[in-house]
Design a protein around this motif. Structure first.
Motif, PDB file in Angstrom:
ATOM      1  N   GLU A   1       0.820  -1.207   0.000  1.00 31.53           N
ATOM      2  CA  GLU A   1       0.000   0.000   0.000  1.00 31.53           C
ATOM      3  C   GLU A   1       0.857   1.261   0.000  1.00 31.53           C
ATOM      4  O   GLU A   1       0.395   2.325  -0.418  1.00 31.53           O
ATOM      5  CB  GLU A   1      -0.937  -0.004   1.206  1.00 31.53           C
ATOM      6  CG  GLU A   1      -2.000  -1.106   1.159  1.00 31.53           C
ATOM      7  CD  GLU A   1      -3.003  -0.974   2.281  1.00 31.53           C
ATOM      8  OE1 GLU A   1      -2.889  -0.026   3.065  1.00 31.53           O
ATOM      9  OE2 GLU A   1      -3.918  -1.825   2.353  1.00 31.53           O
TER      10      GLU A   1
ATOM     11  N   GLU B   1       1.088   1.678  -3.703  1.00 33.71           N
ATOM     12  CA  GLU B   1      -0.119   1.692  -4.524  1.00 33.71           C
ATOM     13  C   GLU B   1      -1.163   2.711  -4.098  1.00 33.71           C
ATOM     14  O   GLU B   1      -1.979   3.117  -4.939  1.00 33.71           O
ATOM     15  CB  GLU B   1      -0.756   0.287  -4.502  1.00 33.71           C
ATOM     16  CG  GLU B   1       0.146  -0.795  -5.073  1.00 33.71           C
ATOM     17  CD  GLU B   1      -0.422  -2.186  -4.884  1.00 33.71           C
ATOM     18  OE1 GLU B   1      -1.444  -2.299  -4.141  1.00 33.71           O
ATOM     19  OE2 GLU B   1       0.127  -3.151  -5.452  1.00 33.71           O
ATOM     20  N   ARG B   2      -1.190   3.139  -2.829  1.00 36.81           N
ATOM     21  CA  ARG B   2      -2.276   4.002  -2.348  1.00 36.81           C
ATOM     22  C   ARG B   2      -1.866   5.472  -2.344  1.00 36.81           C
ATOM     23  O   ARG B   2      -0.978   5.887  -1.576  1.00 36.81           O
ATOM     24  CB  ARG B   2      -2.708   3.601  -0.943  1.00 36.81           C
ATOM     25  CG  ARG B   2      -3.429   2.260  -0.880  1.00 36.81           C
ATOM     26  CD  ARG B   2      -4.116   2.088   0.451  1.00 36.81           C
ATOM     27  NE  ARG B   2      -5.173   3.080   0.640  1.00 36.81           N
ATOM     28  CZ  ARG B   2      -5.801   3.278   1.802  1.00 36.81           C
ATOM     29  NH1 ARG B   2      -5.467   2.546   2.855  1.00 36.81           N
ATOM     30  NH2 ARG B   2      -6.737   4.177   1.919  1.00 36.81           N
TER      31      ARG B   2
ATOM     32  N   LEU C   1      -3.445   7.953  -1.129  1.00 37.47           N
ATOM     33  CA  LEU C   1      -3.754   8.577   0.157  1.00 37.47           C
ATOM     34  C   LEU C   1      -2.561   8.491   1.097  1.00 37.47           C
ATOM     35  O   LEU C   1      -2.198   9.486   1.753  1.00 37.47           O
ATOM     36  CB  LEU C   1      -4.968   7.900   0.793  1.00 37.47           C
ATOM     37  CG  LEU C   1      -5.319   8.347   2.223  1.00 37.47           C
ATOM     38  CD1 LEU C   1      -5.652   9.827   2.248  1.00 37.47           C
ATOM     39  CD2 LEU C   1      -6.460   7.510   2.786  1.00 37.47           C
TER      40      LEU C   1
ATOM     41  N   HIS D   1       0.532   8.132   0.228  1.00 38.64           N
ATOM     42  CA  HIS D   1       1.574   8.997  -0.336  1.00 38.64           C
ATOM     43  C   HIS D   1       1.389  10.426   0.154  1.00 38.64           C
ATOM     44  O   HIS D   1       2.354  11.082   0.582  1.00 38.64           O
ATOM     45  CB  HIS D   1       1.532   8.971  -1.867  1.00 38.64           C
ATOM     46  CG  HIS D   1       1.818   7.630  -2.459  1.00 38.64           C
ATOM     47  ND1 HIS D   1       1.613   7.335  -3.792  1.00 38.64           N
ATOM     48  CD2 HIS D   1       2.302   6.481  -1.902  1.00 38.64           C
ATOM     49  CE1 HIS D   1       1.948   6.078  -4.024  1.00 38.64           C
ATOM     50  NE2 HIS D   1       2.359   5.541  -2.888  1.00 38.64           N
TER      51      HIS D   1
ATOM     52  N   SER E   1      -6.561   4.207  11.841  1.00 35.40           N
ATOM     53  CA  SER E   1      -6.561   2.817  11.386  1.00 35.40           C
ATOM     54  C   SER E   1      -6.794   1.848  12.534  1.00 35.40           C
ATOM     55  O   SER E   1      -7.450   0.818  12.370  1.00 35.40           O
ATOM     56  CB  SER E   1      -5.230   2.496  10.694  1.00 35.40           C
ATOM     57  OG  SER E   1      -5.038   3.315   9.562  1.00 35.40           O
TER      58      SER E   1
ATOM     59  N   GLN F   1      -2.747  -2.501   8.513  1.00 41.36           N
ATOM     60  CA  GLN F   1      -2.301  -1.236   7.942  1.00 41.36           C
ATOM     61  C   GLN F   1      -1.666  -0.355   9.011  1.00 41.36           C
ATOM     62  O   GLN F   1      -0.636   0.290   8.780  1.00 41.36           O
ATOM     63  CB  GLN F   1      -3.475  -0.502   7.298  1.00 41.36           C
ATOM     64  CG  GLN F   1      -3.132   0.885   6.775  1.00 41.36           C
ATOM     65  CD  GLN F   1      -4.332   1.573   6.164  1.00 41.36           C
ATOM     66  OE1 GLN F   1      -4.627   1.368   4.995  1.00 41.36           O
ATOM     67  NE2 GLN F   1      -5.032   2.378   6.956  1.00 41.36           N
TER      68      GLN F   1
END
Length: 278
Positions: free
Chosen positions: A48, A51-52, A54, A56, A237, A246
């Motif tokens: 993640e 790929e995510r 948010l 980043h 989270s 996460q």
């Protein structure tokens, strides 16, 4: 005799080592384990990071705020520490008292105080309007400006103390010698005093940056949900979305970031000398 003394030393530090294993190493291993096993075994949580978008954005916000906070805090801390070294004993005592006084105040109280000062109806906006400097209230909270102000205020003593400790060990006769050899006041400072105070600067920079990476209360209150840093997203989270995999991944990444920062600094300076070890 030497071997027996060594055994005695090991027995003396054994309780501290045991406490570290039980209350630090074991929970840390659990965090790392959950990060690669929840919800399924593997490195999916760490993917993640790539790929995510948010995550980043949150990481970029965290790094940007931390870098700006560190730069401002270290510069201000250097100025305060330098002033403390130049004044008399009485004024130095009062200055040190004011620096240490902030440690006696709760971070929560200080964050709420800044909210009251910087809000739309706060003293800062009211004062600027009374002076005619602005026509309407400025947005000084619920943004990065408010977060940075609160973090700089909290981190300032962490910068002042190591810099001041280093400066007290500088032989001021070296500055006088440089002036006697024809150097200007600015030249004597930049070529003699500043290099000698570099260990204090590095120590302050490391402390402030590392503390800033994991800061939670001040960004949460002064950011008002508009500025989400990594520590606040970890809390979300854990408690709201219940994505423990996460959350532990982000916690582990935060730990690795601190270790990486220290490793990069250690390539250029001796951290043992910076922090006073022999």
């Amino acid at each position: 005799m030497h071997a027996s003394l060594r055994r005695i030393y090991w027995w003396l530090i054994a309780p501290a080592v045991l406490l570290m294993l039980v209350f630090y190493i074991y929970p840390l291993v659990q965090v790392l384990w959950i990060s690669v096993t929840d919800p399924v075994p593997g490195l999916g949580n760490y993917m993640e990071l790539i790929e995510r978008p948010l995550i980043h954005r949150i990481w970029m916000t965290t790094l940007r705020v931390c870098v700006i906070t560190t730069a401002i805090t270290v510069l201000a801390g250097y100025a305060v520490a330098y002033a403390m070294c130049q004044v008399g004993d009485r004024h130095r005592t009062w200055m040190m008292f004011c620096v240490l006084l902030t440690f006696w105040l709760s971070v929560l109280i200080r964050a709420f105080a800044w909210v009251m000062l910087l809000r739309t109806e706060g003293i800062v906006n009211s004062g600027l309007q009374e002076l005619g400097l602005i026509d309407g209230p400025l947005r000084l909270v619920r943004n990065e400006f408010g977060v940075i102000v609160g973090m700089v205020h909290f981190m300032l003593p962490l910068a002042v103390l190591p810099i001041y400790s280093n400066m007290t060990g500088i032989d001021t006769r070296l500055i006088s010698a440089a002036r006697g050899l024809g150097a200007s006041p600015i030249g004597a400072f930049t070529n003699v005093y500043l290099p000698l105070s570099k260990p204090g600067l590095i120590a302050a920079t490391i402390l402030v940056f590392v503390f800033s990476l994991g800061f939670f209360i001040t960004p949460a209150l002064l950011g008002g949900g508009k500025v989400v840093m990594i520590s606040e997203y970890i809390q979300v989270s854990f408690e709201e979305t219940l994505r423990w995999g996460q959350a532990t991944m982000l916690s582990s990444t935060l730990l690795f970031s601190v270790l990486l920062s220290l490793a990069l600094v250690a390539r250029f300076v001796d951290l043992k000398k910076v922090f006073g070890a022999r």
